[in-house]
Scaffold this motif. Structure first.
Motif, PDB file in Angstrom:
ATOM      1  N   VAL A 278       0.834  -1.207   0.000  1.00 52.38           N
ATOM      2  CA  VAL A 278       0.000   0.000   0.000  1.00 52.38           C
ATOM      3  C   VAL A 278       0.864   1.250   0.000  1.00 52.38           C
ATOM      4  O   VAL A 278       0.609   2.211  -0.744  1.00 52.38           O
ATOM      5  CB  VAL A 278      -0.931  -0.018   1.236  1.00 52.38           C
ATOM      6  CG1 VAL A 278      -1.705   1.298   1.330  1.00 52.38           C
ATOM      7  CG2 VAL A 278      -1.886  -1.198   1.157  1.00 52.38           C
ATOM      8  N   LYS A 279       1.929   1.235   0.807  1.00 49.09           N
ATOM      9  CA  LYS A 279       2.786   2.410   0.929  1.00 49.09           C
ATOM     10  C   LYS A 279       3.500   2.725  -0.378  1.00 49.09           C
ATOM     11  O   LYS A 279       3.625   3.899  -0.766  1.00 49.09           O
ATOM     12  CB  LYS A 279       3.799   2.174   2.043  1.00 49.09           C
ATOM     13  CG  LYS A 279       4.671   3.361   2.362  1.00 49.09           C
ATOM     14  CD  LYS A 279       5.593   3.049   3.529  1.00 49.09           C
ATOM     15  CE  LYS A 279       6.487   4.234   3.865  1.00 49.09           C
ATOM     16  NZ  LYS A 279       7.389   3.930   5.008  1.00 49.09           N
ATOM     17  N   GLU A 280       3.962   1.694  -1.079  1.00 48.03           N
ATOM     18  CA  GLU A 280       4.718   1.902  -2.309  1.00 48.03           C
ATOM     19  C   GLU A 280       3.842   1.879  -3.558  1.00 48.03           C
ATOM     20  O   GLU A 280       4.348   1.992  -4.668  1.00 48.03           O
ATOM     21  CB  GLU A 280       5.808   0.836  -2.426  1.00 48.03           C
ATOM     22  CG  GLU A 280       6.848   0.911  -1.308  1.00 48.03           C
ATOM     23  CD  GLU A 280       7.929  -0.134  -1.439  1.00 48.03           C
ATOM     24  OE1 GLU A 280       7.859  -0.932  -2.421  1.00 48.03           O
ATOM     25  OE2 GLU A 280       8.840  -0.179  -0.589  1.00 48.03           O
ATOM     26  N   GLY A 281       2.533   1.734  -3.391  1.00 50.38           N
ATOM     27  CA  GLY A 281       1.608   1.799  -4.519  1.00 50.38           C
ATOM     28  C   GLY A 281       1.773   0.662  -5.519  1.00 50.38           C
ATOM     29  O   GLY A 281       1.723   0.886  -6.723  1.00 50.38           O
ATOM     30  N   TRP A 282       1.966  -0.564  -5.018  1.00 49.34           N
ATOM     31  CA  TRP A 282       2.166  -1.699  -5.916  1.00 49.34           C
ATOM     32  C   TRP A 282       0.961  -1.908  -6.839  1.00 49.34           C
ATOM     33  O   TRP A 282       1.119  -2.172  -8.022  1.00 49.34           O
ATOM     34  CB  TRP A 282       2.390  -2.970  -5.103  1.00 49.34           C
ATOM     35  CG  TRP A 282       3.737  -3.047  -4.459  1.00 49.34           C
ATOM     36  CD1 TRP A 282       4.680  -2.059  -4.396  1.00 49.34           C
ATOM     37  CD2 TRP A 282       4.285  -4.177  -3.768  1.00 49.34           C
ATOM     38  NE1 TRP A 282       5.788  -2.488  -3.724  1.00 49.34           N
ATOM     39  CE2 TRP A 282       5.579  -3.795  -3.315  1.00 49.34           C
ATOM     40  CE3 TRP A 282       3.827  -5.438  -3.482  1.00 49.34           C
ATOM     41  CZ2 TRP A 282       6.388  -4.661  -2.601  1.00 49.34           C
ATOM     42  CZ3 TRP A 282       4.635  -6.313  -2.766  1.00 49.34           C
ATOM     43  CH2 TRP A 282       5.910  -5.933  -2.336  1.00 49.34           C
ATOM     44  N   PHE A 283      -0.243  -1.777  -6.281  1.00 50.80           N
ATOM     45  CA  PHE A 283      -1.442  -2.119  -7.040  1.00 50.80           C
ATOM     46  C   PHE A 283      -1.727  -1.083  -8.130  1.00 50.80           C
ATOM     47  O   PHE A 283      -2.181  -1.425  -9.231  1.00 50.80           O
ATOM     48  CB  PHE A 283      -2.636  -2.257  -6.100  1.00 50.80           C
ATOM     49  CG  PHE A 283      -2.346  -3.169  -4.921  1.00 50.80           C
ATOM     50  CD1 PHE A 283      -1.588  -4.321  -5.100  1.00 50.80           C
ATOM     51  CD2 PHE A 283      -2.799  -2.864  -3.648  1.00 50.80           C
ATOM     52  CE1 PHE A 283      -1.303  -5.159  -4.023  1.00 50.80           C
ATOM     53  CE2 PHE A 283      -2.517  -3.689  -2.572  1.00 50.80           C
ATOM     54  CZ  PHE A 283      -1.765  -4.839  -2.760  1.00 50.80           C
ATOM     55  N   THR A 284      -1.450   0.186  -7.834  1.00 56.56           N
ATOM     56  CA  THR A 284      -1.600   1.229  -8.861  1.00 56.56           C
ATOM     57  C   THR A 284      -0.590   1.019  -9.977  1.00 56.56           C
ATOM     58  O   THR A 284      -0.905   1.130 -11.172  1.00 56.56           O
ATOM     59  CB  THR A 284      -1.403   2.618  -8.227  1.00 56.56           C
ATOM     60  OG1 THR A 284      -2.345   2.792  -7.172  1.00 56.56           O
ATOM     61  CG2 THR A 284      -1.589   3.706  -9.274  1.00 56.56           C
ATOM     62  N   THR A 285       0.641   0.691  -9.593  1.00 54.16           N
ATOM     63  CA  THR A 285       1.685   0.426 -10.594  1.00 54.16           C
ATOM     64  C   THR A 285       1.307  -0.765 -11.473  1.00 54.16           C
ATOM     65  O   THR A 285       1.527  -0.747 -12.691  1.00 54.16           O
ATOM     66  CB  THR A 285       3.027   0.146  -9.887  1.00 54.16           C
ATOM     67  OG1 THR A 285       3.349   1.252  -9.039  1.00 54.16           O
ATOM     68  CG2 THR A 285       4.134  -0.068 -10.898  1.00 54.16           C
ATOM     69  N   ALA A 286       0.733  -1.801 -10.860  1.00 56.33           N
ATOM     70  CA  ALA A 286       0.330  -2.979 -11.627  1.00 56.33           C
ATOM     71  C   ALA A 286      -0.772  -2.622 -12.619  1.00 56.33           C
ATOM     72  O   ALA A 286      -0.803  -3.156 -13.736  1.00 56.33           O
ATOM     73  CB  ALA A 286      -0.141  -4.073 -10.675  1.00 56.33           C
ATOM     74  N   ARG A 287      -1.666  -1.687 -12.267  1.00 52.78           N
ATOM     75  CA  ARG A 287      -2.742  -1.298 -13.185  1.00 52.78           C
ATOM     76  C   ARG A 287      -2.206  -0.507 -14.372  1.00 52.78           C
ATOM     77  O   ARG A 287      -2.710  -0.624 -15.482  1.00 52.78           O
ATOM     78  CB  ARG A 287      -3.773  -0.458 -12.426  1.00 52.78           C
ATOM     79  CG  ARG A 287      -4.987  -0.124 -13.262  1.00 52.78           C
ATOM     80  CD  ARG A 287      -6.062   0.538 -12.449  1.00 52.78           C
ATOM     81  NE  ARG A 287      -7.268   0.697 -13.237  1.00 52.78           N
ATOM     82  CZ  ARG A 287      -8.391   1.230 -12.774  1.00 52.78           C
ATOM     83  NH1 ARG A 287      -8.438   1.666 -11.514  1.00 52.78           N
ATOM     84  NH2 ARG A 287      -9.450   1.342 -13.552  1.00 52.78           N
ATOM     85  N   ILE A 288      -1.126   0.243 -14.112  1.00 50.61           N
ATOM     86  CA  ILE A 288      -0.569   1.078 -15.180  1.00 50.61           C
ATOM     87  C   ILE A 288       0.451   0.311 -16.016  1.00 50.61           C
ATOM     88  O   ILE A 288       0.393   0.323 -17.257  1.00 50.61           O
ATOM     89  CB  ILE A 288       0.095   2.339 -14.571  1.00 50.61           C
ATOM     90  CG1 ILE A 288      -0.962   3.183 -13.836  1.00 50.61           C
ATOM     91  CG2 ILE A 288       0.797   3.157 -15.645  1.00 50.61           C
ATOM     92  CD1 ILE A 288      -0.381   4.327 -13.041  1.00 50.61           C
ATOM     93  N   LYS A 289       1.390  -0.369 -15.347  1.00 46.83           N
ATOM     94  CA  LYS A 289       2.509  -1.002 -16.053  1.00 46.83           C
ATOM     95  C   LYS A 289       2.342  -2.510 -16.261  1.00 46.83           C
ATOM     96  O   LYS A 289       3.119  -3.117 -16.991  1.00 46.83           O
ATOM     97  CB  LYS A 289       3.813  -0.744 -15.306  1.00 46.83           C
ATOM     98  CG  LYS A 289       4.196   0.721 -15.247  1.00 46.83           C
ATOM     99  CD  LYS A 289       5.564   0.895 -14.587  1.00 46.83           C
ATOM    100  CE  LYS A 289       6.005   2.342 -14.590  1.00 46.83           C
ATOM    101  NZ  LYS A 289       7.355   2.509 -13.975  1.00 46.83           N
TER     102      LYS A 289
END
Length: 706
Positions: free
Chosen positions: A536-547
């Protein structure tokens, strides 16, 4: 080297010459010796000379006395007691020192005793020689008669010329004879050929085959073999007698069942498991299939079969130090779970995995062993186990294949635990369920894996505290009053440092490792989604949605899917928890989750035909409505209507709204609206359009009915 009466001296030059010291004349420096193997009167030697021979090694003292007879009085017969006491009274009469060691004086004493007791001088001499040879100064039993030597010595098997035993009462056409060398040769061949086989035929079968092959002839009438009654035929008793007297039980078992079965089930059971364990820290591990059927923890109506149980036991103390329960067959993962349980604090384990509370002192073992004793099962010689023992510096010792008795402590505990619990547990395996009228015990199963695990834990706590009356305590344990209780012996071993036990801060490194997928919905593992603080802190899930998604290394506990573990660095792991919507699977085993997913996929496959048929029907209905609309548009075009004007969309939309509203106005209201001036200009147009709409609608309904 000092000499005493009754010392036994063995000559290095003559190995069959064992002499006994019967008297030492310290005043004159003489000692008197007799040969125990050939009873005779004493020979006199200088005491110093005998001592010198002992010093240089020509003679040596022997501790074991072959002539000493330790026989309880109640074991003697009346005849033996009578003969012994009579001989003893003669010895008491003549045994005068030093006269008895002087040949002339001894002869006078023997003659007097012969006259007094009415026996020959030879008998008196025989008693005296026997008294000296057997160490009569120790016990008068040295004068017991030699009944144990009675009978003719067997130089070889006795040869008979006719059949022994009583003659038969009833006559028979079959002739009998003694078992000569030829018959014995046939007996041996037949036993080797027809009895010593893995199929385990009966001795009667071997006898019948022997008679058919060696004592039968072909019948001219039937061309089948029949008894050759012209010659003697051995009886079954003769055949059985030869078998009993020429083959030992262990030889027969090795031949009929094999060496492996003999060592496992029939060998002599001597010694103790403690002989190979110098102290606590040698752990034996073994697994078996539980004698019970379980149900799924997710769906109680589903029977999932029998569990796999793996026990780890400290050989020295008999303490159960670890247990693993799963529904996966014997595998490296099952072993890892048992080892993780062994190394972990049991109070923490029970609370985290089983949702149960136990005290710290109820199950005290949470240590690494210095040696792990295992058999050669595939899960116990795998690369996984090798890596574990190398990482934690544990010595592994494998037993021979098919030799479970070498881990007898584990084997016995499986029987003890399961037999103890079987009467209490619904779904327990019953041997007689196939009998007529018997109920299928599998249908009564109600316990889940974790329910059964909890029961096993309570049972283990009980057996770890039981009293073991047959436990071989050491001298130190007896001196310190340590009771033979596994918990107490283990604690005592810890305090003495008799084992090389170590503790580890975390057991996560023992768990199986795998890969998980970071996605926009969470960390995906086995169909479940997890999250953690770092993600959550490093934004893994947002990164996965984009990249896009990527894989990470994890470790997991197959006994509970509530958490997985991500390695942060060389020594630390971060815990990932299930996302809220998947919490229902938190208490399930990995295999249960995977089974449920298989069921869901099967349901999806079963529903595929219905769904496809429904989509086909929907397409047909849509196409039919579109077809009707196209036909109506074509009719209007043929009636001279102008082309569609996209500029008047708003006006057309308002008119359509008014039209739809008008279609819902009752007729009486429409007539009342006609009286109003404001409504007259629009009414005629609306009515025409409404009539046309109703006409087309009716035509469409007629087409559907056709």
């Amino acid at each position: 080297m000092p000499l005493v009466v009754n010392d036994l001296l063995l000559s290095k030059q003559e190995s069959n010459k064992l002499e006994r010291v019967v008297w030492i004349d310290n005043e004159n420096g003489w000692c008197y010796l007799v040969n125990t193997n050939k009873p005779s009167f004493p020979n006199r030697f200088e005491t110093n000379y005998i001592s010198e021979l002992l010093d240089v090694g020509e003679l040596e003292k022997v501790a074991e006395d072959p002539g000493y007879l330790l026989v309880p009085e109640e074991d003697l017969t009346e005849s033996e007691i009578k003969k012994r006491d009579f001989a003893w009274s003669i010895i008491q009469e003549i045994y005068r020192i030093p006269e008895i060691f002087d040949p002339k004086e001894r002869s006078v004493l023997i003659k007097k005793a012969s006259v007094k007791f009415h026996v020959s001088q030879k008998t008196v001499r025989s008693y005296l020689k026997q008294y000296w040879a057997r160490g009569g100064s120790i016990s008068k039993n040295s004068l017991l008669p030699n009944y144990f030597n009675s009978g003719k010595k067997k130089a070889g098997e006795r040869i008979y010329t006719k059949k022994t035993g009583r003659p038969p009462i009833y006559s028979s056409s079959i002739k009998r004879s003694h078992a000569g060398e030829e018959w014995k040769r046939i007996f041996k061949i037949s036993l080797e050929k027809h009895y010593f086989k893995r199929s385990k035929p009966s001795l009667k079968y071997a006898y019948q085959q022997m008679v058919k092959e060696y004592f039968s002839i072909n019948s001219k009438e039937t061309n089948l073999k029949v008894l050759n009654v012209e010659k003697p035929i051995p009886s079954f008793n003769q055949f059985y007698y030869y078998y009993q007297n020429n083959y030992k039980a262990d030889f027969v078992i090795r031949k009929r069942e094999g060496k492996r079965a003999y060592l496992q089930n029939h060998r002599a059971i001597t010694g103790s498991a403690n002989e190979d364990a110098m102290g606590i820290g040698v752990f034996a591990v073994d697994g078996t299939i539980g004698d019970i059927y379980l149900v799924s923890s997710i769906d109680k109506s589903k029977i999932i079969g029998r569990p796999t149980i793996m026990l780890i036991i400290d050989i020295y103390s008999r303490l159960i130090v670890g247990v693993g329960v799963g529904i996966e067959s014997m595998s490296a993962n099952t072993l890892r779970m048992a080892l993780a349980n062994t190394f972990e604090n049991k109070k923490d384990f029970c609370k985290r995995t089983l949702d149960m509370e136990i005290g710290e002192d109820e199950w005290i073992a949470h240590y690494l062993p210095h040696t792990l004793l295992a058999d050669r099962g595939s899960e116990l010689i795998s690369d996984d186990l090798t890596s574990i023992v190398e990482d934690f510096n544990i010595k592994i010792q494998n037993t021979a294949s098919w030799r479970p008795e070498l881990k007898g402590t584990c084997e016995s505990y499986f029987n003890i635990l399961q037999n103890h619990l079987k009467p209490f547990l619904p779904g327990a395996v019953q041997k007689d369920f196939n009998k007529r009228g018997g109920q299928d015990y599998r249908k009564s199963a109600v316990l889940s894996v974790k329910d059964y695990f909890r029961i096993l834990v309570f049972c283990i706590i009980y057996y770890n505290s039981r009293y073991m009356p047959e436990y071989p305590r050491s001298i130190e344990m007896i001196e310190e009053n340590i009771p033979p209780i596994p918990n107490e012996i283990f604690k005592w071993g810890l305090s003495k440092g008799s084992g090389k036990l170590r503790a580890i801060p975390s057991t996560v490194a023992v768990y199986p490792n795998s890969k998980a997928l970071v996605t926009k919905k969470g960390i995906l593992f086995k169909g479940l989604y997890y999250s953690c603080t770092t993600a959550v802190k490093e934004g893994w899930f947002t990164t996965a949605r984009i990249k896009g998604n990527w894989r990470i290394d994890i470790r997991f506990d197959p006994q509970t899917m509530n958490k997985i573990y991500i390695k942060k660095d060389r020594t630390n792991y971060e815990t990932c928890s299930l996302i809220e919507q998947y919490k229902v699977y938190g208490n399930a085993y990995l295999e249960e989750v995977m089974d449920l997913q298989k069921v869901n996929r099967q349901q999806e496959a079963d529903y595929e035909e219905y769904e496809l048929n429904s989509s086909i029907k929907l397409a047909q209905k849509v196409e039919e409505i579109v077809k009707h609309a196209k036909e109506e548009a074509k009719i209007e075009s043929m009636n001279g209507r102008r082309n569609k004007n996209v500029k008047d969309i708003r006006q057309n939309r308002r008119e359509e709204q008014e039209l739809l509203r008008g279609a819902e106005i009752p007729e009486n209201q429409i007539h009342s609206y006609e009286k109003k001036e404001s409504f007259v200009p629009l009414h005629e147009k609306q009515m025409k359009s409404l009539d046309l709409f109703r006409k087309k609608q009716k035509e469409g309904l007629d087409l559907e009915n056709d």
